[in-house]
Design an enzyme around this catalytic site. Structure first.
Site, mmCIF file in Angstrom:
data_model
loop_
_atom_site.group_PDB
_atom_site.id
_atom_site.type_symbol
_atom_site.label_atom_id
_atom_site.label_comp_id
_atom_site.label_asym_id
_atom_site.label_seq_id
_atom_site.Cartn_x
_atom_site.Cartn_y
_atom_site.Cartn_z
ATOM 1 N N HIS A 20 0.827 -1.209 0.000
ATOM 2 C CA HIS A 20 0.000 0.000 0.000
ATOM 3 C C HIS A 20 0.859 1.257 0.000
ATOM 4 O O HIS A 20 0.427 2.309 0.474
ATOM 5 C CB HIS A 20 -0.963 0.016 1.194
ATOM 6 C CG HIS A 20 -1.998 -1.068 1.154
ATOM 7 N ND1 HIS A 20 -2.659 -1.504 2.284
ATOM 8 C CD2 HIS A 20 -2.476 -1.820 0.133
ATOM 9 C CE1 HIS A 20 -3.495 -2.463 1.953
ATOM 10 N NE2 HIS A 20 -3.406 -2.674 0.646
ATOM 11 N N TYR A 43 0.922 -8.997 4.181
ATOM 12 C CA TYR A 43 1.123 -9.031 2.738
ATOM 13 C C TYR A 43 2.497 -9.604 2.378
ATOM 14 O O TYR A 43 2.639 -10.308 1.376
ATOM 15 C CB TYR A 43 0.977 -7.628 2.145
ATOM 16 C CG TYR A 43 -0.447 -7.234 1.845
ATOM 17 C CD1 TYR A 43 -1.045 -7.548 0.635
ATOM 18 C CD2 TYR A 43 -1.202 -6.536 2.777
ATOM 19 C CE1 TYR A 43 -2.351 -7.185 0.349
ATOM 20 C CE2 TYR A 43 -2.511 -6.155 2.512
ATOM 21 C CZ TYR A 43 -3.083 -6.483 1.294
ATOM 22 O OH TYR A 43 -4.376 -6.116 1.007
ATOM 23 N N ARG A 94 -3.492 -3.728 9.594
ATOM 24 C CA ARG A 94 -4.813 -3.938 10.179
ATOM 25 C C ARG A 94 -5.004 -5.372 10.664
ATOM 26 O O ARG A 94 -5.937 -5.653 11.434
ATOM 27 C CB ARG A 94 -5.897 -3.566 9.172
ATOM 28 C CG ARG A 94 -6.012 -4.472 7.961
ATOM 29 C CD ARG A 94 -7.035 -3.928 6.969
ATOM 30 N NE ARG A 94 -7.358 -4.838 5.877
ATOM 31 C CZ ARG A 94 -6.707 -4.895 4.727
ATOM 32 N NH1 ARG A 94 -5.661 -4.104 4.509
ATOM 33 N NH2 ARG A 94 -7.085 -5.742 3.783
#
Length: 832
Positions: A266, A275, A328
């Site tokens: 991101h 990720y 998150r």
């Protein structure tokens, strides 16, 4: 092996693409599509030889059990359902689940040794289900692409591609047009791509997302005999292997692995543990899928080895993935042990794709980590490979040295490891986001990048100390290490009645996946430039100037809508000095801003309700300290007698400390909207220092002492530590026994820390002894040069990193460091 920069990779490529940089590739006509599909099937379903092994039995049973559950749901489907309870027509998650369930049934029919292996009738039901879904819910582009883009471009294509691979022969015989129809539809849904293909300039097609999309397209190309698709997908995926050069971004992509081991997704989120983990898994799967199906190219498996050794290993403590790199995902109920289980599978597989010392090191590491739950492994083959490593005579050995300090400055993270503990620190800057919130996950993230830290102790079950229950039970304003304003904030759903801020009519076009949503809601940057630090061998220093986030700055500038809510932060200048027995924390220039008080939390820890917790301490006047005491303590000790662990807090300045233990009961839904409504009860220990809204706020200094005894804490009264400076310009300490002087200089110009003169801003460590060793970095990442003068006898340069010079100056020796485009890297020089 040396890092392969993205710029260097691309400079070596022919115009046709990146085929030269990824093994195993040769001319398009040489791709063995049948072998490629067979490799993929073996990954997911196993082989007769592997599936006969006893350690694989549990996985086979789980595959069969899941398939039978899905078949029961298929039998019980009602109107507008393919599976009972999974309604279709407007919910992208349910559509993705329907495809997932078909895949899970298909998998059981191709798993050698399973009861459904080769069951033609069941396979036909899966194919009929694929046909039904395509006709009613996937093939019509006008009705599709609702909900989250990820479902349409990654989630659904993953399950479809794997299902078609598993049932390739039967689909070809009975529905010969089905694969082509699905491939055409999946191309059309690749709307963040270009002309139905990957677009390397798209912000959606980077890092782990790119690896997922291209992995699917490799398989699709093999199924359709499309050499060009396979070659292009391999070429596109090859770009994720290149080390990111932040000063020469290709396609504007900042996502991926950096030279210091950092991983970003991101564009600004530290994300190794989520990720990054997904990218590791996917590229290792690609290596296995392509094995023997194409010719061999350069050693990219060796590049992945460096990811593991330098990127993942420092962040794994006794089998637990640290919170600081999960974005998150910290609010999810899956544990840090589960995170590492995925990495263990990749490590075991990767060991068969590297050679020599690297292969041996990976096998030792797989054996060193706590035994993984192989039921969560993707591949039966991986289970057998992992068990063979566990059963072998290879000794267990960590990829980390026992004493290690790592500055992940590219992602504003710091890790410090010693036998018995590990310390993990989350920073932020105008380069790296303060936090990540998205999709109802991590609902109260506001201070997670403001110097929040996590102190892991050996022998603990970290599920009882950190993970989702830590964020559930501990107030978001009282995360360990955080200086927060005294106020109450509201979550995004509370503010706006949905999971994001919606205002498509505003010039910034606020929609759920817009860039403005990312910049101001999901993962806003900080406003400060100073965030970084230096390492000297196994020692380290880090610093940060706490600031507002980009949303508050934009709101003040009148760039955001009137109904957009942005919160002002507290201010503080912070340093962390990472030594052997302690971590020293200095905090200065503290302000709650706008007439608010502030609080600095020294530590917050959770424990089970039945654990025996003891707090002891000593006041500065020598009397015993106890919880609730308003007199400033000299030290406090928190001990969990049930678990046999303890942490000490030695206070080097004389502020009162509010410390105590309370019992807290909350639902895990307070941190993630979709978590099960599970109520947890924890004992919460908090030690915090209150800063008034008005008047002079004194600077704060304390040491975290892992595994401390009371006797050890008493020694800090006249111990080896001294604070040399602690204000908004300079924070510095000296450790006499170690011979270390370390400093962060936040202000421009020349500043002193004892006999060390530093041209700031800079982070510096000097260790004196038989030789003098100096470590220097530029935490702002903006400077061309940093100079340090060592006052006293002239010293002669013995060795130095490239870009470091030394010369005699009146009264001492000047070290000059070229920090231009160093991206926070540490430079060292040894003098005598």
């Amino acid at each position: 092996m040396p890092h392969l920069s993205r710029r260097h990779v691309l400079s070596l490529l022919p115009a046709a693409g990146l085929l030269a940089v990824i093994p195993p590739v040769r001319a398009a006509a040489g791709v063995d599509h049948g072998r490629l599909v067979a490799n993929a099937v073996a990954i997911y379903a196993g082989t007769p030889e592997v599936n006969a092994r006893p350690e694989v039995a549990g996985k086979l049973a789980a595959v069969l059990r899941t398939a039978r559950q899905r078949l029961d749901a298929l039998d019980g489907a009602g109107a507008n359902e393919l599976f009972a309870g999974v309604s279709l027509g407007g919910d992208d998650v349910n559509l993705r689940l329907s495809f997932q369930y078909l895949y899970e049934i298909a998998l059981a029919t191709r798993t050698p040794g399973g009861e459904l292996d080769g069951d033609a009738a069941v396979q036909r039901r899966v194919i009929d289900g694929l046909q039904w879904l395509h006709e009613r819910h996937f093939g019509d582009q006008a009705k599709g692409y609702y909900g989250n883009w990820h479902s349409w471009e990654i989630g659904i294509p993953t399950h479809v591609s794997r299902t078609l691979a598993l049932l390739a022969e039967r689909v070809r015989d009975e529905r010969p047009d089905l694969t082509a129809a699905y491939v055409a539809s999946m191309d059309a849904y690749l709307r963040n791509g270009k002309d139905g293909d990957v677009d390397l300039d798209s912000r959606f097609h980077t890092g782990a997302n790119l690896a997922d999309i291209t992995g699917n397209r490799i398989l699709q190309g093999a199924l359709t005999g499309d050499d060009a698709r396979v070659d292009k997908a391999i070429s596109d995926q090859a770009t994720v292997f290149a080390t990111i050069d932040p000063y020469a971004l290709q396609h504007g992509v900042a996502d991926g692995y950096y030279a210091d081991g950092s991983f970003i997704q991101h564009h600004s989120v530290a994300y190794t543990g989520s990720y990054g983990r997904a990218l590791l898994t996917r590229v290792v799967q690609t290596l296995k899928t392509l094995d023997g199906a194409t010719s061999t190219g350069p050693d990219l498996a060796g590049v992945v080895y460096r990811w593991v050794a330098d990127g993942f290993a420092p962040l794994i403590f006794e089998g637990w993935m640290m919170e600081i790199v999960k974005g998150r995902a910290v609010s999810r109920t899956a544990t840090g042990y589960t995170d590492v289980g995925v990495i263990v599978e990749a490590v075991a597989d990767l060991a068969d794709h590297v050679t020599g010392d690297q292969a041996l090191a990976l096998r030792k590491y797989a054996k060193f980590l706590p035994a993984a739950d192989t039921a969560a492994f993707v591949s039966p083959v991986s289970i057998a490979r992992y068990q063979a490593i566990r059963d072998s005579g290879v000794p267990a050995e960590d990829l980390n040295p026992a004493r290690r300090s790592v500055a992940f400055n590219a992602m504003d993270r710091t890790v410090h490891r010693r036998p018995g503990y590990a310390f993990a620190l989350a920073r932020s800057s105008d380069r790296i986001s303060k936090y990540e919130y998205m999709s109802g996950e991590n609902l109260m993230p506001w201070f997670q990048g403001d110097g929040a830290y996590y102190l892991y102790l050996s022998g603990e079950d970290q599920r009882e100390v950190f993970g989702v229950d830590y964020y559930t039970a501990v107030s978001p304003y009282r995360l360990a290490g955080v200086t927060a304003p005294v106020e109450e904030r509201r979550t995004v759903p509370e503010l706006y009645g949905r999971m994001w801020y919606e205002n498509p009519g505003h010039p910034l076009n606020f929609t759920s996946s817009s860039e403005s949503q990312n910049a101001y809601v999901y993962f806003p940057l900080a406003e400060n430039a100073f965030s970084g630090g230096a390492t000297l061998g196994e020692y380290g220093v880090a610093g940060m100037v706490q600031s507002d986030d980009a949303a508050y700055a934009a709101k003040q500038a009148g760039l955001l809508p009137d109904d957009f809510v942005a919160y002002q932060n507290a201010r503080a200048t912070k340093s962390w000095f990472l030594l052997d027995d302690e971590i020293v924390v200095l905090v200065a220039d503290i302000s709650g801003q706008s007439g608010r008080a502030a609080t600095t939390t020294v530590d917050s820890r959770i424990a089970a309700p039945a654990d025996t917790i003891t707090l002891t301490g000593e006041r500065r006047d020598g009397a015993a300290w106890q919880a609730g005491d308003t007199a400033p303590p000299r030290w406090i000790r928190y001990a969990n007698g049930t678990r046999g662990t303890a942490i000490g807090y030695a206070f080097l300045t004389g502020q009162p400390v509010e410390a105590g233990v309370e019992t807290v009961t909350r639902s895990r839904r307070v941190v993630r909207a979709t978590n099960p409504d599970t109520r947890i009860t924890k004992q919460v220990f908090t030690a915090a220092i209150h800063h008034p809204a008005a008047g002079d706020v004194p600077a704060l200094a304390y040491a975290l002492v892992p595994n401390a005894t009371e006797a050890a804490l008493r020694r800090y009264t006249d111990g080896p530590l001294s604070v040399l400076a602690n204000d908004g310009r300079v924070q510095a300490i000296k450790h006499n026994r170690l011979g270390i002087v370390a400093a962060n200089v936040f202000a421009a110009g020349r500043h002193h820390a004892e006999r060390v003169q530093i041209d700031g801003p800079a982070s510096v460590i000097v260790r004196s002894g038989e030789r003098t060793v100096v470590a220097v970095s530029d935490p702002t990442m903006d400077r061309d040069h940093v100079t340090v003068v060592l006052r006293g006898a002239s010293l002669r340069l013995d060795s130095a990193d490239e870009g470091v010079t030394a010369r005699r100056v009146p009264g001492g020796t000047e070290i000059r460091v070229n920090t231009h485009h160093a991206h926070g890297r540490t430079f060292t020089a040894t003098l005598r």
